[in-house]
Design a protein around this motif. Structure first.
Motif, PDB file in Angstrom:
ATOM      1  N   THR A 137     -77.988   7.006 -76.827  1.00 17.76           N
ATOM      2  CA  THR A 137     -78.205   7.678 -78.093  1.00 17.76           C
ATOM      3  C   THR A 137     -79.102   8.881 -77.851  1.00 17.76           C
ATOM      4  OG1 THR A 137     -78.030   5.600 -79.286  1.00 17.76           O
ATOM      5  CG2 THR A 137     -79.066   7.425 -80.441  1.00 17.76           C
ATOM      6  N   VAL A 138     -78.728  10.018 -78.396  1.00 12.89           N
ATOM      7  CA  VAL A 138     -79.541  11.218 -78.277  1.00 12.89           C
ATOM      8  C   VAL A 138     -80.467  11.260 -79.473  1.00 12.89           C
ATOM      9  CG1 VAL A 138     -79.500  13.733 -78.213  1.00 12.89           C
ATOM     10  CG2 VAL A 138     -77.713  12.420 -77.057  1.00 12.89           C
ATOM     11  N   LYS A 139     -81.775  11.459 -79.219  1.00 16.84           N
ATOM     12  CA  LYS A 139     -82.759  11.540 -80.305  1.00 16.84           C
ATOM     13  C   LYS A 139     -83.198  12.990 -80.447  1.00 16.84           C
ATOM     14  CE  LYS A 139     -84.477   6.883 -79.810  1.00 16.84           C
ATOM     15  NZ  LYS A 139     -85.638   6.001 -79.642  1.00 16.84           N
ATOM     16  N   TYR A 140     -83.139  13.475 -81.664  1.00 17.24           N
ATOM     17  CA  TYR A 140     -83.602  14.817 -81.962  1.00 17.24           C
ATOM     18  C   TYR A 140     -84.970  14.715 -82.594  1.00 17.24           C
ATOM     19  CZ  TYR A 140     -78.778  16.118 -81.121  1.00 17.24           C
ATOM     20  OH  TYR A 140     -77.562  16.307 -80.541  1.00 17.24           O
ATOM     21  N   THR A 141     -85.851  15.633 -82.239  1.00 23.43           N
ATOM     22  CA  THR A 141     -87.192  15.616 -82.801  1.00 23.43           C
ATOM     23  C   THR A 141     -87.455  16.923 -83.511  1.00 23.43           C
ATOM     24  OG1 THR A 141     -88.120  16.499 -80.766  1.00 23.43           O
ATOM     25  CG2 THR A 141     -88.058  14.098 -80.984  1.00 23.43           C
ATOM     26  N   ALA A 142     -88.363  16.893 -84.448  1.00 22.69           N
ATOM     27  CA  ALA A 142     -88.757  18.103 -85.156  1.00 22.69           C
ATOM     28  C   ALA A 142     -89.622  18.940 -84.229  1.00 22.69           C
ATOM     29  CB  ALA A 142     -89.524  17.747 -86.422  1.00 22.69           C
ATOM     30  N   GLY A 143     -89.617  20.228 -84.419  1.00 26.33           N
ATOM     31  CA  GLY A 143     -90.471  21.080 -83.601  1.00 26.33           C
ATOM     32  C   GLY A 143     -89.756  22.331 -83.162  1.00 26.33           C
ATOM     33  N   GLU A 144     -90.400  23.087 -82.317  1.00 20.58           N
ATOM     34  CA  GLU A 144     -89.872  24.352 -81.824  1.00 20.58           C
ATOM     35  C   GLU A 144     -88.644  24.111 -80.940  1.00 20.58           C
ATOM     36  OE1 GLU A 144     -91.053  27.526 -82.401  1.00 20.58           O
ATOM     37  OE2 GLU A 144     -92.365  26.611 -83.890  1.00 20.58           O
ATOM     38  N   ILE A 145     -87.685  25.002 -81.080  1.00 25.08           N
ATOM     39  CA  ILE A 145     -86.517  24.906 -80.217  1.00 25.08           C
ATOM     40  C   ILE A 145     -86.481  26.045 -79.208  1.00 25.08           C
ATOM     41  CG2 ILE A 145     -85.110  23.634 -81.860  1.00 25.08           C
ATOM     42  CD1 ILE A 145     -83.719  26.271 -82.550  1.00 25.08           C
ATOM     43  N   GLY A 146     -87.460  26.874 -79.276  1.00 24.66           N
ATOM     44  CA  GLY A 146     -87.508  27.993 -78.343  1.00 24.66           C
ATOM     45  C   GLY A 146     -87.007  29.265 -78.989  1.00 24.66           C
ATOM     46  N   ARG A 147     -86.891  30.302 -78.178  1.00 25.52           N
ATOM     47  CA  ARG A 147     -86.460  31.603 -78.694  1.00 25.52           C
ATOM     48  C   ARG A 147     -84.968  31.563 -79.033  1.00 25.52           C
ATOM     49  NH1 ARG A 147     -86.760  37.432 -75.694  1.00 25.52           N
ATOM     50  NH2 ARG A 147     -85.891  38.563 -77.434  1.00 25.52           N
ATOM     51  N   VAL A 148     -84.642  31.994 -80.229  1.00 22.16           N
ATOM     52  CA  VAL A 148     -83.256  32.010 -80.695  1.00 22.16           C
ATOM     53  C   VAL A 148     -82.754  33.438 -80.641  1.00 22.16           C
ATOM     54  CG1 VAL A 148     -81.721  31.552 -82.640  1.00 22.16           C
ATOM     55  CG2 VAL A 148     -83.650  30.033 -82.197  1.00 22.16           C
ATOM     56  N   ARG A 149     -81.549  33.599 -80.124  1.00 22.72           N
ATOM     57  CA  ARG A 149     -80.962  34.926 -80.013  1.00 22.72           C
ATOM     58  C   ARG A 149     -79.604  34.902 -80.712  1.00 22.72           C
ATOM     59  NH1 ARG A 149     -78.299  37.398 -75.019  1.00 22.72           N
ATOM     60  NH2 ARG A 149     -78.333  35.226 -74.397  1.00 22.72           N
ATOM     61  N   VAL A 150     -79.384  35.832 -81.637  1.00 24.90           N
ATOM     62  CA  VAL A 150     -78.113  35.941 -82.345  1.00 24.90           C
ATOM     63  C   VAL A 150     -77.175  36.788 -81.492  1.00 24.90           C
ATOM     64  CG1 VAL A 150     -76.942  36.751 -84.420  1.00 24.90           C
ATOM     65  CG2 VAL A 150     -79.213  35.710 -84.587  1.00 24.90           C
ATOM     66  N   ILE A 151     -75.987  36.260 -81.249  1.00 25.72           N
ATOM     67  CA  ILE A 151     -74.989  36.964 -80.448  1.00 25.72           C
ATOM     68  C   ILE A 151     -73.958  37.573 -81.382  1.00 25.72           C
ATOM     69  CG2 ILE A 151     -73.186  36.691 -78.714  1.00 25.72           C
ATOM     70  CD1 ILE A 151     -74.796  34.366 -77.586  1.00 25.72           C
ATOM     71  N   GLU A 152     -73.679  38.849 -81.172  1.00 22.97           N
ATOM     72  CA  GLU A 152     -72.696  39.546 -82.000  1.00 22.97           C
ATOM     73  C   GLU A 152     -71.328  38.900 -81.823  1.00 22.97           C
ATOM     74  OE1 GLU A 152     -70.621  43.935 -82.263  1.00 22.97           O
ATOM     75  OE2 GLU A 152     -72.590  43.760 -81.349  1.00 22.97           O
ATOM     76  N   ASP A 153     -70.599  38.784 -82.932  1.00 22.30           N
ATOM     77  CA  ASP A 153     -69.270  38.186 -82.896  1.00 22.30           C
ATOM     78  C   ASP A 153     -68.337  39.104 -82.110  1.00 22.30           C
ATOM     79  OD1 ASP A 153     -66.964  36.777 -83.310  1.00 22.30           O
ATOM     80  OD2 ASP A 153     -66.811  37.220 -85.447  1.00 22.30           O
TER      81      ASP A 153
END
Length: 79
Positions: free
Chosen positions: A5-21
């Motif tokens: 089972t994969v457990k997800y936790t609350a918190g930072e996910i790191g730097r997010v980068r939006v990629i152009e379609d």
């Protein structure tokens, strides 16, 4: 398959980068030609042949006939 089972936790996910379609729209993936509906009488033998061959290939028989006519016209234009 894994039973882990994969457990997800609350918190930072790191730097997010939006990629152009960059993908083309679905309309651009399927080029369409203008079609004109016509009435055409074929011999039963010819129609049975196209239906049988189209069934083997799991395509509409009308598409096979249209493709044949298109190829013939292209070949004749190139003469």
């Amino acid at each position: 398959m894994s039973n882990r089972t994969v457990k997800y936790t609350a918190g930072e996910i790191g730097r997010v980068r939006v990629i152009e379609d960059f993908l083309p729209s679905p309309d651009a993936l399927v080029p369409r030609e203008d079609h004109v509906k016509v009435t055409l009488s074929l011999s039963k033998r010819s129609l049975d042949y196209f239906k049988r061959e189209a069934k083997k290939r799991r395509v509409p028989y009308q598409r096979m006939i249209r493709s044949l006519v298109d190829m013939y016209a292209e070949k004749q234009e190139g003469k």
